[in-house]
Scaffold this active site. Structure first.
Site, short mmCIF file in Angstrom:
data_model
loop_
_atom_site.label_atom_id
_atom_site.label_comp_id
_atom_site.label_asym_id
_atom_site.label_seq_id
_atom_site.Cartn_x
_atom_site.Cartn_y
_atom_site.Cartn_z
N ARG A 232 40.43 19.30 37.16
CA ARG A 232 40.76 19.99 35.91
C ARG A 232 42.19 20.53 35.92
O ARG A 232 42.51 21.46 35.19
CB ARG A 232 39.78 21.13 35.64
CG ARG A 232 39.72 22.18 36.73
CD ARG A 232 38.83 23.33 36.31
NE ARG A 232 38.67 24.31 37.37
CZ ARG A 232 38.07 25.49 37.21
NH1 ARG A 232 37.59 25.81 36.03
NH2 ARG A 232 37.96 26.32 38.22
N LYS A 254 45.70 24.33 34.35
CA LYS A 254 44.36 24.35 34.95
C LYS A 254 43.35 24.62 33.84
O LYS A 254 43.38 25.67 33.19
CB LYS A 254 44.27 25.43 36.02
CG LYS A 254 42.96 25.42 36.79
CD LYS A 254 43.02 26.40 37.95
CE LYS A 254 41.72 26.39 38.75
NZ LYS A 254 41.79 27.33 39.89
N GLY A 267 36.15 19.45 33.13
CA GLY A 267 37.59 19.62 33.30
C GLY A 267 38.16 20.86 32.64
O GLY A 267 39.38 21.01 32.56
N ARG A 325 48.13 19.25 49.07
CA ARG A 325 47.24 20.00 49.95
C ARG A 325 46.99 19.24 51.24
O ARG A 325 47.31 18.06 51.36
CB ARG A 325 45.89 20.23 49.26
CG ARG A 325 45.97 20.96 47.94
CD ARG A 325 45.45 20.10 46.80
NE ARG A 325 45.68 20.73 45.49
CZ ARG A 325 44.94 21.72 45.02
NH1 ARG A 325 43.94 22.19 45.73
NH2 ARG A 325 45.21 22.23 43.84
N ASP A 406 40.72 21.17 50.91
CA ASP A 406 41.41 20.77 49.69
C ASP A 406 42.02 21.96 48.96
O ASP A 406 42.76 21.78 48.00
CB ASP A 406 40.45 20.03 48.76
CG ASP A 406 39.22 20.86 48.40
OD1 ASP A 406 38.42 21.13 49.32
OD2 ASP A 406 39.06 21.25 47.23
N ASN A 407 41.72 23.18 49.42
CA ASN A 407 42.30 24.39 48.82
C ASN A 407 43.39 24.99 49.69
O ASN A 407 43.80 26.14 49.45
CB ASN A 407 41.21 25.44 48.60
CG ASN A 407 40.23 25.05 47.51
OD1 ASN A 407 40.53 24.23 46.66
ND2 ASN A 407 39.04 25.62 47.54
N ASP A 416 44.55 28.03 44.22
CA ASP A 416 43.16 27.90 43.78
C ASP A 416 42.40 29.21 43.89
O ASP A 416 41.46 29.35 44.69
CB ASP A 416 42.46 26.79 44.57
CG ASP A 416 42.96 25.41 44.19
OD1 ASP A 416 43.65 25.31 43.16
OD2 ASP A 416 42.69 24.44 44.91
#
Length: 716
Positions: A232, A254, A267, A325, A406-407, A416
């Protein structure tokens, strides 16, 4: 607004958002990494949006070599409500669906009154014809604008937002009538950041440009989850930093609608989660903790979003030099292949890994290449940056809540913002995310979880590191792993881990300890390091907070009122009052054993006094006053607590017109957390304060006890 107006008076060339100078192709990710083969170029992306727009948002596992996918913002409900006219069932259902979507795609150029003569070839502004959405500007970050995009013309946006206040949210219609001259730049800004207008390069432009979303994979709660990606988030613009022509700022929306990585999700984002991220990024920056930045928050009040309840949609614009990332590297050399309904993981593509590594080393991290090799340098630089970042988290009681790989930013930025929290009552095992039942991401474990992410980065890059070592510290070339058998790659991987694992662990601990010590010395007002600071001062102080269930931030701020002279026999009453104030910060007065607690404080205060007096030079009174100023300058008076966030969210959701004035004031307080908000030090009762000061004082408090330790969900 004051800061922005001061900036406006400076001699800096300003541009409407469509005319912000683009970086050269060498500094644009989309010109240096592999696009999704479904839209292999900017021109192909344009054609796709006209003829088969569903492709850009259709959830799929990308081809293994792809780093990103071109995609335009499209904030609408999903599944799409696509119905043919009554009684007219189309012969070609697929073609009908594509036509329906295309009619609502932002494809149509529109000339606005915003100045474009400042840039010879501004980006095209494309608008939809059959998709009308009400967009309301809720917030514009003065500090994000000042630091990152001082060359952006926001028109009369701040006048539109009105006076920021906690107590007086009335609208002055007379001021509104004067808002004419800069209306076009503001309208263009809202259209782009609200996901309505799309910025793309003209066909004859030298630098081709279109928005994109990144592909990445990751470990979620320690379990390999395969391809994830920007489900998203859409990067809608990149522009050069006017203060540093070698640096780029990426603008990312975002909540602007589906991308190929959205899987079964819509999303979208909601007002609640957008406010949380918008405020916290700037609060973290003010505390000196590396972070992405905030630019704007725009609500789409007529677009419903189903979460735990039905909420209004909202889009937050965040800024960073890059949003790459650790999971971006894992995607290209994953620990496992997998496929399941709605997701999966591609096979490794080691040449795509090489391309990403070269791009990151040269343009994102800018690490020196000894002999050309870059694999080891990326791991160590990311380690250094992330160690210092998480040290800031620990020093200021910030809990991220979801430290999945992934963050975790390759740049060592906090990104995030979801179910985060700042510590209330100090508890090393506090869990801020109620989804985290096992406490994997509890406050105490955060450094270890960042280490886990960095080890995952090392694992992904280990074959490169091993191969580069074999080449005599030279960079691997194009096709470096083509036709190489798995046994050889395994050998490179093992060699790469062997070469770097101990070094990166040692580096992490050294950088973490140094950064944590720097933050904590600042919080205690100390100028010079001492080997015993942590064992004699920092850790015992935190132990007192935990044992007595004291508020983390109020306890630190209270130290500014301490003076070593309080320990003299003549100051016994004043010392007792000082210690008693600490007891007022407890969440459980009945739990306290005051006599035992008092003796513990006296022992600790003697150590603090000795440490402070050891740094006194010249006039003692003046030196101690400067010490107190340093303590106040490093310990926030205002903290973005959970109860504060919940109240601001509720006020914006109830009435956006007045709520955005409260949001603006809270952003000002979060961006200047060390100021003496609420007439700090003034002992007059609340009844004698003016309404605004009274509200400032309330927002600097701990709030209702039922909100202490409040946990959020991942949808936050």
């Amino acid at each position: 607004m004051r800061a922005f107006r001061q900036l406006s008076s400076m001699s800096i060339q300003k541009y409407p958002i469509s005319a912000l100078p683009l970086p050269p192709p060498s500094k644009l990710l989309i010109h240096n990494l592999n696009p999704d083969p479904a839209t292999p170029s900017v021109s192909a992306f344009h054609d796709t949006r006209k003829t088969a727009p569903s492709i850009q948002r259709r959830a799929r596992i990308l081809s293994p070599e792809a780093h990103f996918s071109f995609v335009a913002p499209y904030p609408v409900s999903f599944p799409y409500d696509i119905q043919p006219p009554e009684g007219e069932e189309p012969a070609d259902r697929s073609a009908f669906l594509e036509k329906w979507l295309s009619d609502r795609e932002a494809l149509h150029p529109k000339t606005t009154a915003a100045r474009t003569d400042l840039n010879e070839k501004p980006l095209q502004k494309l608008y939809p014809e059959k998709r009308e959405q009400r967009m309301e500007l809720l917030g514009l970050s003065e500090t994000g604008l000042r630091d990152c995009l001082p060359h952006l013309d926001v028109g009369d946006a701040f006048e539109l937002l009105g006076k920021f206040s906690l107590s007086d949210c009335s609208v002055n219609e007379e001021d509104r009538k004067e808002m004419k001259e800069d209306e076009a730049a503001r309208q263009e800004l809202i259209a782009v950041l609200g996901g309505h207008a799309v910025l793309v390069s003209a066909e004859d432009a030298e630098v081709k440009f279109a928005p994109w979303s990144l592909r990445y994979s990751g470990h979620q709660f320690g379990v390999w989850a395969g391809q994830l990606g920007d489900g998203r988030a859409i990067s809608v613009l990149a522009t050069l930093d006017p203060k540093d022509p070698d640096s780029v700022w990426e603008l990312q929306l975002k909540g602007a609608g589906r991308t190929p990585f959205a899987r079964s999700a819509d999303g979208l984002a909601v007002v609640r989660s957008s406010i949380r991220e918008y405020l916290c990024a700037e609060a973290m920056y003010a505390l000196g903790i590396p972070t992405s930045r905030s630019l704007a928050i725009i609500s789409l009040p007529d677009l419903p979003v189903l979460r735990e309840r039905t909420e209004a949609a909202s889009i937050v614009t965040r800024l960073a030099p890059s949003f790459i990332r650790i999971g971006s590297f894992e995607a290209l050399n994953p620990p496992a292949q997998m496929f399941f309904f709605g997701g999966g993981q591609q096979a490794a593509d080691l040449d795509a890994l090489r391309m990403l590594g070269e791009w990151v080393s040269d343009n994102v991290l800018r690490v020196p290449r000894n002999g050309g090799a870059w694999g080891r340098a990326i791991v160590l630089e990311a380690t250094k940056r992330n160690a210092r970042m998480v040290a800031g988290w620990q020093a200021y009681g910030f809990m991220h809540g979801v430290i999945n790989t992934d963050n975790v930013s390759i740049l060592g930025l906090t990104i995030d913002y979801g179910p985060y929290a700042f510590m209330d009552v100090f508890d090393p095992m506090h869990i801020c995310n109620h989804t985290d039942g096992e406490g994997r991401y509890a406050y105490k474990h955060q450094p270890a979880m960042i280490m886990f992410a960095l080890r995952s980065l090392l694992t992904a890059l280990a074959p490169v590191i091993g191969a580069e070592a074999e080449l005599g510290n030279k960079a691997v070339g194009e096709g470096w792993a083509k036709d190489v058998d798995e046994e050889k790659i395994k050998g490179w991987r093992e060699k790469g881990i062997e070469l770097v694992e101990k070094e990166f662990e040692t580096l992490f601990h050294a950088e973490y300890d140094e950064a944590y010590g720097e933050h904590m010395r600042k919080r205690f007002g100390l100028k010079n390091p001492a080997d015993t600071d942590d064992s004699a001062l920092f850790a015992p102080f935190l132990a007192l907070l935990a044992d007595q269930r004291l508020d983390f931030h109020l306890s630190f701020r209270h130290l500014a009122t301490f003076r070593p002279a309080l320990l003299s026999p003549a100051s016994a009453d004043a010392l007792a009052a000082f210690v008693e104030t600490f007891f007022g910060f407890t969440s459980d007065p009945g739990y306290l054993q005051r006599d035992v607690a008092t003796q513990s404080w006296l022992r600790w205060l003697e150590k603090l006094a000795a440490r402070v007096e050891g740094e006194v030079e010249g006039d003692a009174d003046a030196a101690l006053e400067k010490w107190a100023e340093r303590v106040r300058a490093a310990n926030p008076r205002f903290v973005l607590r959970q109860w504060v966030l919940e109240e601001v969210i509720a006020r914006v959701e109830a009435d956006a017109e007045s709520g955005k004035r409260v949001l603006g004031k809270i952003m000002q307080m979060a961006s200047s957390p060390f100021e003496q908000w609420g007439a700090e030090g003034d002992e007059r009762p609340d009844t004698e304060l003016d309404a605004e000061t009274k509200e400032e004082r309330r927002f600097c408090g701990v709030g209702d006890k039922k909100m202490l330790g409040f946990q959020c969900s991942c949808s936050s």
